[in-house]
Design an enzyme around this catalytic site. Structure first.
Site, PDB file in Angstrom:
ATOM      1  N   LYS A   1     -58.995 -51.235   5.740  1.00 44.89           N
ATOM      2  CA  LYS A   1     -59.665 -50.120   6.017  1.00 44.89           C
ATOM      3  C   LYS A   1     -60.729 -49.676   4.942  1.00 44.89           C
ATOM      4  O   LYS A   1     -61.931 -49.281   5.269  1.00 44.89           O
ATOM      5  CB  LYS A   1     -58.825 -48.945   6.055  1.00 44.89           C
ATOM      6  CG  LYS A   1     -57.771 -48.824   7.441  1.00 44.89           C
ATOM      7  CD  LYS A   1     -57.108 -47.651   7.754  1.00 44.89           C
ATOM      8  CE  LYS A   1     -56.545 -47.556   9.214  1.00 44.89           C
ATOM      9  NZ  LYS A   1     -55.255 -48.623   9.513  1.00 44.89           N
TER      10      LYS A   1
ATOM     11  N   SER B   1     -45.145 -24.091 -10.166  1.00 44.76           N
ATOM     12  CA  SER B   1     -46.484 -24.932 -10.832  1.00 44.76           C
ATOM     13  C   SER B   1     -46.898 -23.941 -12.182  1.00 44.76           C
ATOM     14  O   SER B   1     -47.508 -24.421 -12.795  1.00 44.76           O
ATOM     15  CB  SER B   1     -47.421 -24.596  -9.507  1.00 44.76           C
ATOM     16  OG  SER B   1     -47.548 -23.450  -8.934  1.00 44.76           O
TER      17      SER B   1
ATOM     18  N   ARG C   1     -45.112 -22.880 -14.491  1.00 43.93           N
ATOM     19  CA  ARG C   1     -44.387 -23.161 -15.743  1.00 43.93           C
ATOM     20  C   ARG C   1     -44.693 -24.773 -15.934  1.00 43.93           C
ATOM     21  O   ARG C   1     -44.840 -25.104 -17.270  1.00 43.93           O
ATOM     22  CB  ARG C   1     -42.907 -23.467 -15.567  1.00 43.93           C
ATOM     23  CG  ARG C   1     -41.982 -23.830 -16.616  1.00 43.93           C
ATOM     24  CD  ARG C   1     -40.519 -23.471 -16.565  1.00 43.93           C
ATOM     25  NE  ARG C   1     -39.946 -23.914 -18.050  1.00 43.93           N
ATOM     26  CZ  ARG C   1     -38.915 -24.769 -17.926  1.00 43.93           C
ATOM     27  NH1 ARG C   1     -38.677 -25.567 -16.905  1.00 43.93           N
ATOM     28  NH2 ARG C   1     -38.310 -25.199 -19.029  1.00 43.93           N
ATOM     29  N   ARG C   2     -45.367 -25.414 -15.011  1.00 43.96           N
ATOM     30  CA  ARG C   2     -45.919 -26.710 -15.258  1.00 43.96           C
ATOM     31  C   ARG C   2     -47.526 -26.700 -15.993  1.00 43.96           C
ATOM     32  O   ARG C   2     -48.068 -27.731 -16.029  1.00 43.96           O
ATOM     33  CB  ARG C   2     -45.870 -27.615 -13.875  1.00 43.96           C
ATOM     34  CG  ARG C   2     -44.594 -27.959 -13.248  1.00 43.96           C
ATOM     35  CD  ARG C   2     -44.577 -29.074 -12.423  1.00 43.96           C
ATOM     36  NE  ARG C   2     -45.613 -29.218 -11.348  1.00 43.96           N
ATOM     37  CZ  ARG C   2     -45.414 -28.377 -10.409  1.00 43.96           C
ATOM     38  NH1 ARG C   2     -44.411 -27.737 -10.057  1.00 43.96           N
ATOM     39  NH2 ARG C   2     -46.359 -28.238  -9.446  1.00 43.96           N
TER      40      ARG C   2
ATOM     41  N   ASP D   1     -42.755 -18.473  -8.439  1.00 44.64           N
ATOM     42  CA  ASP D   1     -41.334 -18.716  -8.343  1.00 44.64           C
ATOM     43  C   ASP D   1     -40.422 -18.078  -9.396  1.00 44.64           C
ATOM     44  O   ASP D   1     -40.576 -18.767 -10.505  1.00 44.64           O
ATOM     45  CB  ASP D   1     -41.097 -20.295  -8.165  1.00 44.64           C
ATOM     46  CG  ASP D   1     -42.153 -20.936  -7.014  1.00 44.64           C
ATOM     47  OD1 ASP D   1     -41.636 -20.605  -5.813  1.00 44.64           O
ATOM     48  OD2 ASP D   1     -43.034 -21.597  -7.473  1.00 44.64           O
TER      49      ASP D   1
ATOM     50  N   ASN E   1     -38.869 -33.952  -8.589  1.00 46.87           N
ATOM     51  CA  ASN E   1     -37.337 -33.867  -8.313  1.00 46.87           C
ATOM     52  C   ASN E   1     -36.996 -35.054  -7.384  1.00 46.87           C
ATOM     53  O   ASN E   1     -35.671 -35.459  -7.656  1.00 46.87           O
ATOM     54  CB  ASN E   1     -37.252 -32.426  -7.451  1.00 46.87           C
ATOM     55  CG  ASN E   1     -37.637 -31.256  -8.199  1.00 46.87           C
ATOM     56  OD1 ASN E   1     -37.497 -31.430  -9.452  1.00 46.87           O
ATOM     57  ND2 ASN E   1     -37.701 -30.195  -7.706  1.00 46.87           N
TER      58      ASN E   1
HETATM   59  N1  DCP Z   1     -39.016 -27.675  -4.270  1.00 39.63           N
HETATM   60  C1  DCP Z   1     -38.401 -28.928  -4.242  1.00 39.63           C
HETATM   61  N2  DCP Z   1     -38.639 -29.331  -2.702  1.00 39.63           N
HETATM   62  C2  DCP Z   1     -39.178 -28.543  -1.668  1.00 39.63           C
HETATM   63  C3  DCP Z   1     -39.681 -27.476  -2.107  1.00 39.63           C
HETATM   64  C4  DCP Z   1     -39.561 -27.172  -3.586  1.00 39.63           C
HETATM   65  O1  DCP Z   1     -37.823 -29.646  -5.000  1.00 39.63           O
HETATM   66  N3  DCP Z   1     -39.265 -29.292  -0.574  1.00 39.63           N
HETATM   67  C5  DCP Z   1     -38.914 -27.195  -5.771  1.00 39.63           C
HETATM   68  C6  DCP Z   1     -39.918 -28.203  -6.782  1.00 39.63           C
HETATM   69  C7  DCP Z   1     -41.113 -27.051  -6.702  1.00 39.63           C
HETATM   70  C8  DCP Z   1     -40.385 -25.639  -6.572  1.00 39.63           C
HETATM   71  O2  DCP Z   1     -39.108 -25.756  -5.860  1.00 39.63           O
HETATM   72  O3  DCP Z   1     -42.132 -27.376  -7.713  1.00 39.63           O
HETATM   73  C9  DCP Z   1     -41.065 -24.601  -6.241  1.00 39.63           C
HETATM   74  O4  DCP Z   1     -41.515 -24.912  -4.982  1.00 39.63           O
HETATM   75  P1  DCP Z   1     -43.002 -24.506  -4.402  1.00 39.63           P
HETATM   76  O5  DCP Z   1     -43.290 -24.802  -2.997  1.00 39.63           O
HETATM   77  O6  DCP Z   1     -43.408 -23.084  -4.902  1.00 39.63           O
HETATM   78  O7  DCP Z   1     -44.114 -25.446  -5.147  1.00 39.63           O
HETATM   79  P2  DCP Z   1     -44.794 -25.193  -6.602  1.00 39.63           P
HETATM   80  O8  DCP Z   1     -44.583 -23.956  -7.347  1.00 39.63           O
HETATM   81  O9  DCP Z   1     -44.667 -26.663  -7.478  1.00 39.63           O
HETATM   82  O10 DCP Z   1     -46.482 -25.341  -6.351  1.00 39.63           O
HETATM   83  P3  DCP Z   1     -47.254 -24.467  -5.754  1.00 39.63           P
HETATM   84  O11 DCP Z   1     -48.291 -23.861  -6.765  1.00 39.63           O
HETATM   85  O12 DCP Z   1     -47.982 -24.841  -4.454  1.00 39.63           O
HETATM   86  O13 DCP Z   1     -46.120 -23.325  -5.210  1.00 39.63           O
HETATM   87 MG    MG Z   2     -44.860 -22.418  -6.231  1.00 39.19          MG
HETATM   88 MN    MN Z   3     -42.494 -21.418  -4.030  1.00 36.60          MN
END
Ligand code: DCP
Ligand code: MG
Ligand code: MN
Length: 333
Positions: free
Chosen positions: A72, A177, A179-180, A189, A272
């Site tokens: 592709k 995100s 804390r990251r 969160d 994770n």
């Molecule tokens: N989490 C996970 N598996 C999922 C959903 C969430 O392991 N199906 C864990 C990892 C994520 C955390 O929970 O980092 C928080 O979920 P969020 O959906 O809020 O994701 P993020 O904070 O990482 O990204 P965003 O900025 O989109 O909220």
């Molecule tokens: Mg989040």
């Molecule tokens: Mn969340």
């Protein structure tokens, strides 16, 4: 839901990744998650490529790109076009739109589309929605927009202050995100716990009461549970005229689960998933509650849950898995 990719500095092959992204989004928003992941990895691989792709060998030697995808890519390199895109289901646009409703997945989206609904207005007037999806639809644009770190930090402060008003010994801060160290956040969160192992009990109910009476929490996505609610999903809005509704998640955890909960809630979800897989391949199992050893599996089924290992810090989990420690900022894949 996967949004269309935005332009990427240093991507020498955006004309290719933009086309593949259309298919990646389509697969992500239908039930073919496996294929969606394949496209996602391939797109990341192309974005990382140091120059414009020019030869079949280059296309076929990209990491995470199998022969079918390489073909592709090669087609786009040669013709500037991908014929597969001419055959994308005409319903796909509506599916992509509906999957953006918080609480709706591919199944709900396909049902609505099969009922002839095409726009958010159609959905509002004629769609059958769960309570969560109704809230998702009400805040459709606000929820799809990511907020700045600055705003996420202000939301963290409001929740933290309420927690400390309940008990100054509580720990409360933003994971995910934020804390990251990401520049923008999809939601906030917050993890809450108490080092004495007991005083976290009953905190969720009181926290929600405070945050509701001040008008900060505007909608609940989880139903109120009696007793020990552990996870809350809801909607908040900072005080002021021009502030927006934002998604807020709160977990309250016992301190003996602190490290595993922190690791889980910080993510990323990809990170994770790979940590869990590694634990599994080592006869252990990792969850948001604990890291267990001596797990017995028969195929994919757990016959014995194993026993929790003593973990005090996130680093303990890395150590047990034989991994070098990675701080929150290094957990995006
Ligand atoms: N989490 C996970 N598996 C999922 C959903 C969430 O392991 N199906 C864990 C990892 C994520 C955390 O929970 O980092 C928080 O979920 P969020 O959906 O809020 O994701 P993020 O904070 O990482 O990204 P965003 O900025 O989109 O909220
Ligand atoms: Mg989040
Ligand atoms: Mn969340």
């Amino acid at each position: 839901c996967t949004q269309a990719s935005t332009s990427n500095q240093g991507n020498h092959n955006q004309f290719i990744t933009d086309k593949l992204q259309v298919l990646a989004t389509a697969y992500a928003n239908t039930k073919d998650q496996w294929r969606a992941l394949g496209y996602k990895k391939a797109i990341a691989s192309i974005k990382n490529y140091h120059k414009k792709l020019e030869t079949w060998e280059e296309c076929n030697n990209l990491p995470f790109v199998g022969e079918r995808l390489a073909k592709k890519i090669w087609e786009i390199v040669q013709t500037g076009h991908l014929r597969r895109l001419d055959h994308v289901d005409p319903k796909q646009d509506a599916i992509n739109l509906f999957v953006g409703v918080w609480g709706a997945g591919p199944t709900a989206a396909e049902t609505w589309v099969s009922q002839g609904l095409k726009t958010l207005q159609d959905l509002k007037n004629h769609g059958k929605l769960t309570r969560q999806q109704q809230i998702g639809l009400k805040y459709y644009d606000e929820f799809l927009e990511r907020m700045s770190r600055e705003e996420a930090g202000k939301i963290e402060e409001v929740v933290k202050k309420a927690a400390l008003d309940i008990n100054p010994g509580l720990e409360a801060f933003a994971c995910g995100s934020f804390r990251r160290g990401k520049p923008t956040c999809g939601d906030v969160d917050i993890i809450v716990s108490h080092p004495d192992g007991k005083s976290h009990e009953g905190v969720m109910a009181r926290l929600l009461e405070i945050l509701k009476s001040s008008g900060f929490l505007t909608d609940d996505l989880t139903l109120a549970e009696n007793g020990m609610q552990r996870k809350y999903l809801g909607v908040c809005k900072l005080p002021g005229e021009n502030t927006k509704h934002r998604r807020l998640d709160i977990i309250v955890v016992p301190y003996n689960e602190w490290a595993c909960a922190l690791l889980y809630f910080t993510g990323s979800d990809y990170f994770n998933r790979s940590m869990r897989l590694l634990a599994k391949n080592n006869g252990m199992s990792l969850s948001e509650h604990s890291l267990n050893t001596g797990v017995i599996r028969k195929g994919n089924e757990k016959i014995f849950e194993g026993t929790p290992l003593p973990v005090c810090t996130e680093k303990d989990v890395f150590d047990y898995l034989g991994l070098e420690y990675r701080g929150p900022h290094e957990r995006d894949c």
